[in-house]
Design a protein around this motif. Structure first.
Motif, short mmCIF file in Angstrom:
data_model
loop_
_atom_site.label_atom_id
_atom_site.label_comp_id
_atom_site.label_asym_id
_atom_site.label_seq_id
_atom_site.Cartn_x
_atom_site.Cartn_y
_atom_site.Cartn_z
N LEU A 1 87.05 108.51 50.27
CA LEU A 1 88.41 108.57 50.22
C LEU A 1 89.05 109.20 48.95
CD1 LEU A 1 89.52 105.02 51.70
CD2 LEU A 1 89.46 107.29 52.84
N PHE B 1 95.86 107.22 53.82
CA PHE B 1 95.32 108.39 53.69
C PHE B 1 95.23 109.14 54.48
CE2 PHE B 1 93.72 104.90 50.59
CZ PHE B 1 93.41 105.45 49.70
N LYS C 1 93.02 111.54 52.03
CA LYS C 1 93.59 111.66 50.82
C LYS C 1 95.08 110.89 50.63
CE LYS C 1 93.56 115.74 48.69
NZ LYS C 1 93.89 117.05 48.16
N PHE C 2 95.15 110.15 49.65
CA PHE C 2 96.21 109.46 49.16
C PHE C 2 97.02 110.01 47.81
CE2 PHE C 2 98.44 105.73 47.28
CZ PHE C 2 99.55 105.58 48.23
#
Length: 212
Positions: free
Chosen positions: A27, A107, A111-112
């Motif tokens: 992540l 996410f 992706k966050f």
């Protein structure tokens, strides 16, 4: 380099004992840490930990670059555990910010990007003081938060039904217009309704009651 990698793996095993991770998925977390005027805060600290009902552990940490930016990459938990942020400065005049209960589903494509990484000094803030008035037993209050420049040491990104945490006070940058947002769930109909209230705070505390 190999020694550093081995030490990092040992650190993860020790600090996150009991939490299982997906060895194949990573992540990515990104943010920009800013001060109350929207200027970047270089060398600010960002920590990420993962927790469940029994254990928690630091999984990634780093410092922002000269532009206040940071990217952290860490292994994905196997299950949908709480992913928590701690953002703070070595300059103790800045208040610490904590964001809890981020989910893997938040996410997008692993992706966050967190948009609200403001670090404020206490003297720059005024308090929004919140009280809660339940008017019927058929409603539940969810997701209390605001838009604007603010800081909270213990903010829930997603509502946690196990603790029913509602903030009693949010420190907001003085002399600012902002929006208070909250969601009410009708437990009989299972319908959620979002409410948005426009507010302005000056140099003094502001009180507001949420009826639900």
């Amino acid at each position: 380099m190999k020694k550093l990698l081995l030490l990092f793996i040992i650190f993860l095993i020790i600090s996150c004992e009991g939490i299982q991770y997906d060895g194949e998925k990573r992540l990515v977390f990104q943010t920009v840490v800013l001060d109350s005027n929207g200027q970047p805060l270089p060398h600010s600290n960002v920590e990420i930990n993962v927790s469940d009902d029994y254990s928690s552990g630091l999984i990634s940490k780093g410092k922002t670059d000269q532009d206040g930016r940071i990217t952290l990459v860490f292994p994905a938990p196997k299950y949908d555990l709480g992913i928590n942020l701690r953002i703070y400065s070595d300059d103790m005049s800045y208040l610490e910010k904590g964001v809890f209960n981020i989910h893997k589903a938040d996410f997008e494509n692993y992706k966050f990007i967190y948009q609200n990484s403001y670090l404020l000094k206490f003297e720059e803030t005024a308090a929004l003081e919140l009280t809660y008035n339940q008017t019927t037993s058929n409603t539940v209050l969810k997701n209390v938060g605001i838009t604007g420049i603010y800081t909270m040491p213990h903010e829930y990104y997603n509502f946690n039904p196990d603790n029913y945490y509602y903030p009693a006070e949010i420190l907001i940058k003085k002399n600012q217009s902002f929006q208070l947002k909250y969601t009410i769930l009708n437990t009989q109909t299972d319908i959620e309704t979002e409410y948005i209230v426009d507010l302005t705070i000056g140099d003094n505390p502001l009180s507001y009651t949420i009826n639900y």
